[in-house]
Scaffold this motif. Structure first.
Motif, PDB file in Angstrom:
ATOM      1  N   TYR A 158      -3.808 -55.917   4.760  1.00  0.00           N
ATOM      2  CA  TYR A 158      -2.398 -55.573   4.947  1.00  0.00           C
ATOM      3  C   TYR A 158      -1.531 -56.246   3.883  1.00  0.00           C
ATOM      4  O   TYR A 158      -0.658 -55.607   3.268  1.00  0.00           O
ATOM      5  N   ALA A 159      -1.775 -57.536   3.628  1.00  0.00           N
ATOM      6  CA  ALA A 159      -0.983 -58.271   2.637  1.00  0.00           C
ATOM      7  C   ALA A 159      -1.181 -57.701   1.237  1.00  0.00           C
ATOM      8  O   ALA A 159      -0.216 -57.562   0.467  1.00  0.00           O
ATOM      9  N   LEU A 160      -2.414 -57.368   0.889  1.00  0.00           N
ATOM     10  CA  LEU A 160      -2.666 -56.823  -0.446  1.00  0.00           C
ATOM     11  C   LEU A 160      -1.980 -55.474  -0.623  1.00  0.00           C
ATOM     12  O   LEU A 160      -1.375 -55.207  -1.677  1.00  0.00           O
ATOM     13  N   ASN A 161      -2.021 -54.634   0.384  1.00  0.00           N
ATOM     14  CA  ASN A 161      -1.378 -53.329   0.252  1.00  0.00           C
ATOM     15  C   ASN A 161       0.144 -53.443   0.228  1.00  0.00           C
ATOM     16  O   ASN A 161       0.816 -52.635  -0.428  1.00  0.00           O
ATOM     17  N   LEU A 162       0.703 -54.436   0.918  1.00  0.00           N
ATOM     18  CA  LEU A 162       2.138 -54.698   0.780  1.00  0.00           C
ATOM     19  C   LEU A 162       2.476 -55.039  -0.667  1.00  0.00           C
ATOM     20  O   LEU A 162       3.472 -54.555  -1.227  1.00  0.00           O
ATOM     21  N   GLN A 163       1.648 -55.869  -1.268  1.00  0.00           N
ATOM     22  CA  GLN A 163       1.875 -56.266  -2.653  1.00  0.00           C
ATOM     23  C   GLN A 163       1.714 -55.082  -3.603  1.00  0.00           C
ATOM     24  O   GLN A 163       2.533 -54.894  -4.519  1.00  0.00           O
ATOM     25  N   LEU A 164       0.690 -54.292  -3.392  1.00  0.00           N
ATOM     26  CA  LEU A 164       0.483 -53.126  -4.250  1.00  0.00           C
ATOM     27  C   LEU A 164       1.664 -52.161  -4.156  1.00  0.00           C
ATOM     28  O   LEU A 164       2.100 -51.595  -5.168  1.00  0.00           O
ATOM     29  N   GLU A 165       2.201 -51.998  -2.955  1.00  0.00           N
ATOM     30  CA  GLU A 165       3.366 -51.128  -2.781  1.00  0.00           C
ATOM     31  C   GLU A 165       4.563 -51.662  -3.559  1.00  0.00           C
ATOM     32  O   GLU A 165       5.301 -50.894  -4.191  1.00  0.00           O
ATOM     33  N   ARG A 166       4.757 -52.978  -3.534  1.00  0.00           N
ATOM     34  CA  ARG A 166       5.848 -53.594  -4.296  1.00  0.00           C
ATOM     35  C   ARG A 166       5.754 -53.267  -5.779  1.00  0.00           C
ATOM     36  O   ARG A 166       6.765 -53.137  -6.470  1.00  0.00           O
ATOM     37  N   HIS A 167       4.529 -53.173  -6.266  1.00  0.00           N
ATOM     38  CA  HIS A 167       4.309 -52.963  -7.698  1.00  0.00           C
ATOM     39  C   HIS A 167       4.055 -51.495  -8.041  1.00  0.00           C
ATOM     40  O   HIS A 167       3.616 -51.188  -9.154  1.00  0.00           O
ATOM     41  N   GLY A 168       4.330 -50.616  -7.089  1.00  0.00           N
ATOM     42  CA  GLY A 168       4.207 -49.188  -7.347  1.00  0.00           C
ATOM     43  C   GLY A 168       2.791 -48.702  -7.526  1.00  0.00           C
ATOM     44  O   GLY A 168       2.559 -47.697  -8.207  1.00  0.00           O
ATOM     45  N   ARG A 169       1.846 -49.401  -6.897  1.00  0.00           N
ATOM     46  CA  ARG A 169       0.442 -49.023  -7.025  1.00  0.00           C
ATOM     47  C   ARG A 169      -0.071 -48.400  -5.734  1.00  0.00           C
ATOM     48  O   ARG A 169       0.477 -48.615  -4.651  1.00  0.00           O
TER      49      ARG A 169
END
Length: 233
Positions: free
Chosen positions: A40-51
């Motif tokens: 969940y945390a990694l996908n939150l981060q990826l979303e922040r970076h447009g990935r």
């Protein structure tokens, strides 16, 4: 339930039944099922970076190998990349904010702890996770006060596979290494236990990947469920 028996390491002398003083666990993928919150945390981060998000199935085998491995899955970078340190800090901060949304001890683990304590066998955690993550997680699980030792990746000057974290846990638990059992789901866990002189078991229910070859790790045995640890005491 069946146990896979493997040859005992020549480094560890045989221990009579019921003479185990302490059982030590790796945290992620052995003691607690942390993968969903890390995902969940990694996908939150990826979303922040447009990935694009990564699937749980793709990330799960990397969880026991820490943030470096998970960032490699998510961003395709290694520690030499110029952005790695900033991304690692951001990821760990996001994880800390969401550290126990779904994380729980693996099925059967709480019953195992009750059984160990009823036999006056101490138990503890030895993880490469930093203390700023380990301590709040164990607090949220309500288990910090029950453990005889909680050793994080930055508690001593060394991390696994160096033996010092396990030896420190043995000292804090007032247990001798040869009467201690260490359970983990990564090769470095087994190497650390062997280097420290404990018996070792591989948690096959953990985060092993397709490329792992646990049969080559020279552990004393493999378990498919926490309750099988009782057969090794």
């Amino acid at each position: 339930m069946s146990i896979i028996w493997l040859p005992r390491s020549s480094r560890v002398r045989a221990i009579k039944s019921n003479h185990t003083e302490c059982v030590l666990f790796d945290l992620d993928g052995t003691f607690a099922d942390t993968a969903q919150d890390l995902h969940y945390a990694l996908n939150l981060q990826l979303e922040r970076h447009g990935r694009e998000p990564v699937s749980f199935q793709r990330l799960r085998p990397s969880v026991s190998h820490g943030s470096r491995a998970m960032l490699q899955v998510g961003f395709g970078i290694d520690p030499e990349h110029a952005d790695f340190s900033a991304l690692q800090k951001e990821f760990l901060d996001l994880y800390l904010q969401n550290i126990a949304l779904q994380t729980q001890p693996f099925e059967g683990m709480l019953e195992l702890l009750d059984d160990l304590e009823s036999q006056a066998i101490r138990w503890g955690i030895v993880t490469n996770k930093p203390a700023r993550l380990t301590d709040p997680l164990m607090q949220r699980l309500g288990l910090q006060q029950r453990a005889s030792a909680i050793i994080s990746g930055d508690t001593t000057a060394y991390a696994k596979p160096h033996p010092e974290p396990i030896l420190q846990a043995c000292r804090e638990s007032d247990a001798s290494p040869e009467r201690t059992l260490y359970i983990g789901d990564a090769q470095r866990d087994i190497e650390a236990g062997r280097n420290a002189g404990t018996r070792t078991l591989i948690a096959m229910f953990g985060y092993l990947g397709d490329t792992d070859k646990p049969e080559t790790w020279q552990a004393d045995g493999q378990i498919d469920h926490p309750v099988q640890i009782l057969d090794w005491l």
